[in-house]
Design an enzyme around this catalytic site. Structure first.
Site, PDB file in Angstrom:
ATOM      1  N   GLY A  31       0.844  -1.187   0.000  1.00 36.63           N
ATOM      2  CA  GLY A  31       0.000   0.000   0.000  1.00 36.63           C
ATOM      3  C   GLY A  31       0.881   1.239   0.000  1.00 36.63           C
ATOM      4  N   ALA A  32       0.853   1.991  -1.102  1.00 37.75           N
ATOM      5  CA  ALA A  32       1.740   3.152  -1.238  1.00 37.75           C
ATOM      6  C   ALA A  32       0.996   4.468  -1.070  1.00 37.75           C
ATOM      7  CB  ALA A  32       2.445   3.117  -2.594  1.00 37.75           C
ATOM      8  N   GLY A  33      -0.158   4.411  -0.403  1.00 37.46           N
ATOM      9  CA  GLY A  33      -0.904   5.636  -0.128  1.00 37.46           C
ATOM     10  C   GLY A  33      -0.243   6.449   0.967  1.00 37.46           C
ATOM     11  N   ARG A  85     -11.245   5.232   5.778  1.00 30.95           N
ATOM     12  CA  ARG A  85     -12.540   5.726   6.242  1.00 30.95           C
ATOM     13  C   ARG A  85     -12.932   6.997   5.497  1.00 30.95           C
ATOM     14  NH1 ARG A  85     -12.407   6.754  12.466  1.00 30.95           N
ATOM     15  NH2 ARG A  85     -10.223   7.222  12.039  1.00 30.95           N
ATOM     16  N   ARG A 118     -14.401   2.802  12.050  1.00 31.10           N
ATOM     17  CA  ARG A 118     -13.449   1.813  11.543  1.00 31.10           C
ATOM     18  C   ARG A 118     -14.142   0.483  11.263  1.00 31.10           C
ATOM     19  NH1 ARG A 118     -11.019   4.708  15.707  1.00 31.10           N
ATOM     20  NH2 ARG A 118      -9.073   5.788  15.178  1.00 31.10           N
ATOM     21  N   ASN A 146     -12.530  -4.517   3.723  1.00 30.20           N
ATOM     22  CA  ASN A 146     -11.086  -4.718   3.868  1.00 30.20           C
ATOM     23  C   ASN A 146     -10.673  -6.136   4.256  1.00 30.20           C
ATOM     24  OD1 ASN A 146     -10.554  -2.121   3.109  1.00 30.20           O
ATOM     25  ND2 ASN A 146     -10.237  -1.329   5.171  1.00 30.20           N
ATOM     26  N   ASP A 192      -2.434   4.740  19.060  1.00 30.35           N
ATOM     27  CA  ASP A 192      -3.454   5.361  19.902  1.00 30.35           C
ATOM     28  C   ASP A 192      -2.822   6.122  21.066  1.00 30.35           C
ATOM     29  OD1 ASP A 192      -5.339   4.225  18.243  1.00 30.35           O
ATOM     30  OD2 ASP A 192      -5.593   2.453  19.508  1.00 30.35           O
ATOM     31  N   ARG A 230      -1.345   9.358  19.753  1.00 35.03           N
ATOM     32  CA  ARG A 230      -2.404  10.348  19.517  1.00 35.03           C
ATOM     33  C   ARG A 230      -2.899  10.942  20.835  1.00 35.03           C
ATOM     34  NH1 ARG A 230      -5.863   7.035  14.930  1.00 35.03           N
ATOM     35  NH2 ARG A 230      -4.809   7.918  13.106  1.00 35.03           N
ATOM     36  N   HIS A 282      -8.499  -0.803  18.846  1.00 34.59           N
ATOM     37  CA  HIS A 282      -8.292   0.356  17.978  1.00 34.59           C
ATOM     38  C   HIS A 282      -9.612   0.671  17.280  1.00 34.59           C
ATOM     39  CE1 HIS A 282      -6.095   3.155  15.474  1.00 34.59           C
ATOM     40  NE2 HIS A 282      -6.489   2.546  14.375  1.00 34.59           N
TER      41      HIS A 282
END
Length: 213
Positions: A7-9, A82, A88, A95, A148, A151, A175
Site C-alpha cells: 500500500g503506497a498511499g 474511512r 473503523r 477490507n 493510539d 495520539r 483500535h
C-alpha cells in the site's frame, strides 16, 4: 533486513519513508496495485538519499509479490480508508478480503515474515489474518496500541499547550471508536497528574478526540 510495505498511499508511503530514513532495513519494497504508483514514490525517496544520508535500497512494484521474496517483515496498509463520518468497524466487509489476500501473497514468497497490520479495523484484520492463515501468534502484530497512545499524548499536548515529549500516557483496549480507553487518570505532565491541570470537560474532549483519531 528486508521489509515490504504493501500500500503506497499516505500511510504506506510515510511508513516506507521513515523505514528508509532510519535505515531499519537494507532493502525496502513498496508495493501497490495502482500501476506505476509505488514506483514513483520509491523513486522520489531514492532521490533524497544523498540529501538525507541513508543507504536503504527502495524498490517500487505494481502488484508483483515475487519482488517481496525473502522479506523479514511485511507491513500491510492496503484497504479502503474511512470516509467522513464512518467508523473503523464499517470497513470490515470491504477490507477483510483485501488484507487476507495480501497476507497470503506475502507468505507465499516469505513464509517466515512477521506481518504488521495497519489496515482498519486493525484489531479485526489482525485476528482474521491470525486465524485464517494459521499463523503463530508471534508472527502477526497489530500496531493500534502504540498509535493510539501517541495520539493521546498529542491531544494532551494541545490541551496543555506543552511539548508532547514531556507527557506520559497510554491507551488500552481496541483500535476502535467504542473500544479504545485513554487512561486520563494515569497520564502525567512532568510527573504531575494531568487531572490536576485539566478539568473533566477538557479530559473528556482529549479522550473523545483520541478515540476518533
Amino acid at each position: 533486513m528486508k521489509i515490504t510495505v504493501v500500500g503506497a498511499g499516505a500511510v504506506g508511503a510515510t511508513c516506507a519513508d521513515n523505514i528508509a530514513r532510519k535505515e531499519l532495513a537494507q532493502e525496502l519494497v513498496l508495493l501497490d496495485i495502482k500501476e506505476g504508483f509505488a514506483e514513483g514514490k520509491a523513486m522520489d525517496m531514492m532521490q533524497t538519499m544523498t540529501l538525507l544520508g541513508f543507504d536503504t535500497k527502495i524498490t517500487g512494484v505494481t502488484n508483483d509479490y515475487s519482488k517481496t521474496a525473502g522479506s523479514d517483515v511485511a507491513v500491510i496498509t492496503s484497504g479502503l480508508p474511512r470516509k467522513p463520518g464512518m467508523t473503523r468497524e464499517e470497513l470490515i466487509g470491504i477490507n477483510a478480503g483485501i488484507v487476507k489476500g495480501v497476507a497470503e501473497n506475502i507468505l507465499k514468497h516469505s513464509p517466515k515474515a512477521i506481518i504488521v497490520v495497519i489496515s482498519n479495523p486493525m484489531d479485526t484484520m489482525t485476528y482474521l489474518a491470525l486465524k485464517s492463515l494459521g499463523l503463530p501468534k508471534n508472527q502477526i502484530i497489530g500496531m493500534g496500541g502504540i498509535l493510539d497512545s501517541a495520539r493521546f499524548k498529542y491531544y494532551l499536548s494541545v490541551a496543555l499547550d506543552c511539548n508532547a515529549s514531556d507527557l506520559q500516557g497510554f491507551v488500552i483496549g481496541g483500535h476502535g471508536d467504542t473500544t479504545m480507553i485513554p487512561l486520563t487518570r494515569l497520564a502525567t505532565y512532568q510527573s504531575l497528574p494531568v487531572s490536576n491541570l485539566l478539568d473533566a470537560a477538557a479530559l473528556d474532549k482529549v479522550a473523545a478526540d483520541t478515540m476518533v483519531g
